[in-house]
Design a protein around this motif. Structure first.
Motif, short mmCIF file in Angstrom:
data_model
loop_
_atom_site.label_atom_id
_atom_site.label_comp_id
_atom_site.label_asym_id
_atom_site.label_seq_id
_atom_site.Cartn_x
_atom_site.Cartn_y
_atom_site.Cartn_z
N MET A 46 1.23 -1.48 -0.17
CA MET A 46 -0.17 0.49 -0.16
C MET A 46 0.76 1.14 -0.32
O MET A 46 0.48 2.28 -0.64
CB MET A 46 -0.56 0.39 1.45
CG MET A 46 -1.90 -1.47 1.05
SD MET A 46 -2.79 -1.11 0.05
CE MET A 46 -4.47 -2.38 -0.10
N ALA A 47 2.19 1.17 0.73
CA ALA A 47 2.68 2.36 0.38
C ALA A 47 3.25 2.67 -0.58
O ALA A 47 3.91 3.52 -0.69
CB ALA A 47 3.98 2.36 1.90
N SER A 85 1.06 4.36 -2.28
CA SER A 85 0.25 5.48 -2.34
C SER A 85 1.56 6.68 -3.12
O SER A 85 1.24 7.62 -3.26
CB SER A 85 0.46 5.49 -1.23
OG SER A 85 1.40 5.68 -0.47
N SER A 86 2.56 5.87 -2.38
CA SER A 86 4.15 6.95 -3.01
C SER A 86 4.91 7.18 -4.60
O SER A 86 5.45 8.13 -5.27
CB SER A 86 5.33 6.04 -2.31
OG SER A 86 6.70 5.17 -2.86
N ASN A 87 3.81 5.98 -5.27
CA ASN A 87 4.02 6.12 -6.70
C ASN A 87 5.64 6.23 -7.17
O ASN A 87 6.15 7.12 -8.38
CB ASN A 87 3.46 7.77 -7.62
CG ASN A 87 2.08 7.96 -7.48
OD1 ASN A 87 0.59 6.99 -7.69
ND2 ASN A 87 1.77 9.12 -6.69
N ASP A 98 -0.53 -0.15 -11.37
CA ASP A 98 -1.62 -0.73 -10.35
C ASP A 98 -0.31 -2.02 -9.68
O ASP A 98 -1.61 -2.97 -9.19
CB ASP A 98 -2.17 -0.68 -10.08
CG ASP A 98 -2.55 -1.97 -11.56
OD1 ASP A 98 -1.96 -1.88 -12.21
OD2 ASP A 98 -3.98 -1.56 -11.79
N ALA A 119 -5.10 0.56 6.27
CA ALA A 119 -5.23 1.26 5.31
C ALA A 119 -6.23 2.49 4.79
O ALA A 119 -6.10 3.92 4.31
CB ALA A 119 -4.90 0.60 4.15
N ARG A 124 -6.33 6.49 5.31
CA ARG A 124 -6.91 6.58 3.56
C ARG A 124 -5.84 6.89 2.79
O ARG A 124 -5.37 7.93 1.74
CB ARG A 124 -7.41 8.44 4.02
CG ARG A 124 -8.21 8.22 4.77
CD ARG A 124 -9.12 9.90 4.66
NE ARG A 124 -10.40 10.26 5.75
CZ ARG A 124 -11.15 11.72 5.33
NH1 ARG A 124 -10.77 12.29 5.20
NH2 ARG A 124 -12.00 11.71 6.32
N LEU A 125 -5.33 5.56 2.80
CA LEU A 125 -3.94 5.78 1.81
C LEU A 125 -4.75 5.30 0.60
O LEU A 125 -5.61 4.43 0.36
CB LEU A 125 -2.88 4.42 2.20
CG LEU A 125 -2.51 5.66 3.28
CD1 LEU A 125 -1.36 3.31 3.68
CD2 LEU A 125 -1.02 5.57 2.73
N PRO A 126 -4.25 5.34 -0.43
CA PRO A 126 -4.45 5.16 -1.99
C PRO A 126 -5.06 3.35 -2.61
O PRO A 126 -3.49 3.10 -2.38
CB PRO A 126 -4.16 5.95 -3.03
CG PRO A 126 -3.01 6.53 -2.37
CD PRO A 126 -2.91 6.25 -1.39
N SER A 127 -5.62 2.82 -2.33
CA SER A 127 -5.77 1.43 -2.02
C SER A 127 -6.94 0.67 -3.45
O SER A 127 -7.78 1.94 -4.05
CB SER A 127 -6.53 0.60 -1.19
OG SER A 127 -7.78 0.49 -1.11
#
Length: 501
Positions: A248-249, A252-254, A259, A318, A322-325
């Protein structure tokens, strides 16, 4: 009185009165006396004046003394413990112990194997009390080199090439020997397994590198927790939590633009699922060792529950942060052009698992071949629109058949071939997709998770079926080889009557 005196005199004159009946008389008047005389001999034959002299062959072998029985039972129990701790089936352990006791002079033994202990009882006739010994299996570890050396020792004992004292010394050396590779080599192997699984699922080289790093970190973290004697359930929780949060990290960090980093979680789940005693649990259940099967099943279910807890907990965290999942990408059916990649990655994953389990170089090559065969069959069946469960079952059956037929010929433990061959086919992706649907998507569906369970059971049952199908073929090949080789043949297929000469 005269008849009795004559009978007594006849007893003292003749050494074997029951084997030398009196000669019949031609005079019919003496017939009643002759019948009475024969009855007297039959009743009075086993008296103190006439002890029965029997040869050693008639008496049979003398029962061993207590010291010998205890020594042999201790040796066989320790060998059974090595097998049980390495994940061998209860039926294999029972057959091994019975073969060892028979070869070492204890032909009448009973063996009882359960998940945590082994009990052996030696019967010594009606005059001596039976001797019973028990050994508890406290620790379990994957060291296939130790298991292979123990099976080589068993063959030497059964063939009569090694006595009990020599075998005890050799077993001490096997048990005290360190792992054949340093611990960091096993860590690299676990990371390599995750990398190959990622490539097998369709990820790129960059995603494979990330999976390698995360799985290596999870392995070292588990090693650290193991030093504090943390139960394996919580180690599985920590492993699933760290792997999922790391993925997940990364999303989120791109760090990566696609994906596909979520495939890292599927690879980590496969690594954490590998090594569980699913194959042994199914084998014990099929062969009738229900208590041991229940224990292994409970252990597998508990380890899987720990992994599920860690992954679901990470997904919940996550969401709270509110991590982008993103959900996992849909599984793309392999094409004929991708089939060579599937075979190569399957072979690499199986070899990495065998290396992480401290297998020898020969076992690594055999495991790689088994993984390639399983991946080839699975990929080919998926191209023909077979479902995942049926494809897994057929591929595992072929892996089990090849392992049961050729493993002992190649001096490799069949368990190494079976477990390593199905490792690339473990349902890591299906497991994570099912957990994601339950934890993140509204109105989660449990069918995906049940499909993953069905795939795992199909793999285990297929391996066991393949090994059973290989047994009659192996026996026919052995008889054919003995017939072609003639009386001078020696080796693993040598008849037992010539091995003991």
């Amino acid at each position: 009185m005269k008849i009795n005196e004559r009978a007594d005199q006849g007893i003292h004159r003749r050494r074997w009165p029951i084997l030398e009946p009196p000669r019949p008389s031609s005079n019919q008047r003496h017939r009643p006396n002759l019948l009475r005389r024969r009855a007297w001999h039959i009743l009075e034959a086993p008296t103190a004046e006439q002890p029965a002299v029997e040869s050693e062959e008639a008496l049979g072998p003398q029962p061993p003394d207590d010291a010998t029985v205890n020594f042999v039972l201790d040796l066989t129990l320790r060998i059974g413990e090595v097998q049980m701790a390495s994940g061998a089936g209860a039926s294999d352990v029972t057959a091994t112990i019975l073969a060892l006791t028979a070869a070492l002079g204890l032909p009448h033994c009973e063996v009882d194997v359960i998940f945590t202990s082994i009990t052996v009882t030696c019967h010594r006739g009606t005059d001596l009390a039976p001797v019973t010994a028990l050994r508890v299996v406290r620790s379990r570890s994957l060291d296939y080199t130790r298991l292979t050396q123990a099976e080589i020792l068993v063959r030497k004992i059964v063939r009569g090439n090694m006595g009990a004292e020599e075998a005890h010394t050799e077993l001490e050396r096997i048990a005290a020997a360190p792992h054949p590779y340093p611990r960091w080599v096993a860590t690299i192997a676990w990371g390599g397994l995750a990398a190959f699984i990622t490539l097998l699922l369709g990820g790129g080289p960059d995603v494979a590198v990330v999976a390698f790093v995360i799985s290596s970190v999870v392995d070292r973290l588990g090693r650290l927790l193991n030093r504090y004697n943390l139960p394996f359930f919580f180690q599985q929780v920590v492993g699933g939590l760290v792997a999922t949060l790391s993925a997940m990290a990364i999303v989120s960090s791109n760090i990566l633009t696609t994906d596909q980093p979520t495939l890292v979680v599927a690879a980590a789940v496969t690594v954490l699922l590998s090594g569980l005693s699913t194959v042994s649990a199914v084998q014990d259940a099929i062969t009738g060792y229900n208590v041991t099967a229940a224990g292994r099943t409970m252990e597998t279910a508990l380890m899987s529950a720990g992994l599920i807890t860690g992954v679901v907990l990470a997904l919940k965290v996550a969401l709270m942060l509110r991590l982008p999942s993103r959900p996992l990408p849909e599984v793309i059916n392999s094409t004929p052009q991708q089939l060579p990649i599937v075979v190569i990655t399957g072979a690499g994953a199986a070899a990495c698992f065998a290396l992480a389990s401290y297998s020898t170089l020969r076992a690594l090559l055999v495991a790689a071949a088994a993984g390639a065969i399983g991946a080839l069959v699975y990929g080919s069946l998926m191209l023909t629109q077979f479902d995942a469960v049926s494809s897994s079952a057929v591929a595992a059956t072929l892996v089990g058949f090849c392992g049961g037929l050729l493993a002992r010929r190649l001096r490799v433990t069949p368990l190494v071939v079976a477990v390593s061959g199905i490792t690339p086919l473990l349902p890591g992706l299906s497991t994570y997709r099912g957990l994601y649907q339950l934890a993140v998507e509204p109105g989660g569906n449990i069918s995906t998770l049940m499909t993953a369970v069905a795939i795992g059971l199909a793999l285990a049952a297929g391996v066991v079926l393949g090994e059973y199908l290989a047994q009659p073929v192996r026996m026919r090949l052995g008889r054919l080889e003995r017939k072609l080789a003639g009386p001078r043949m020696a080796g693993p297929l040598e008849p037992p009557e010539r091995r003991l000469e």
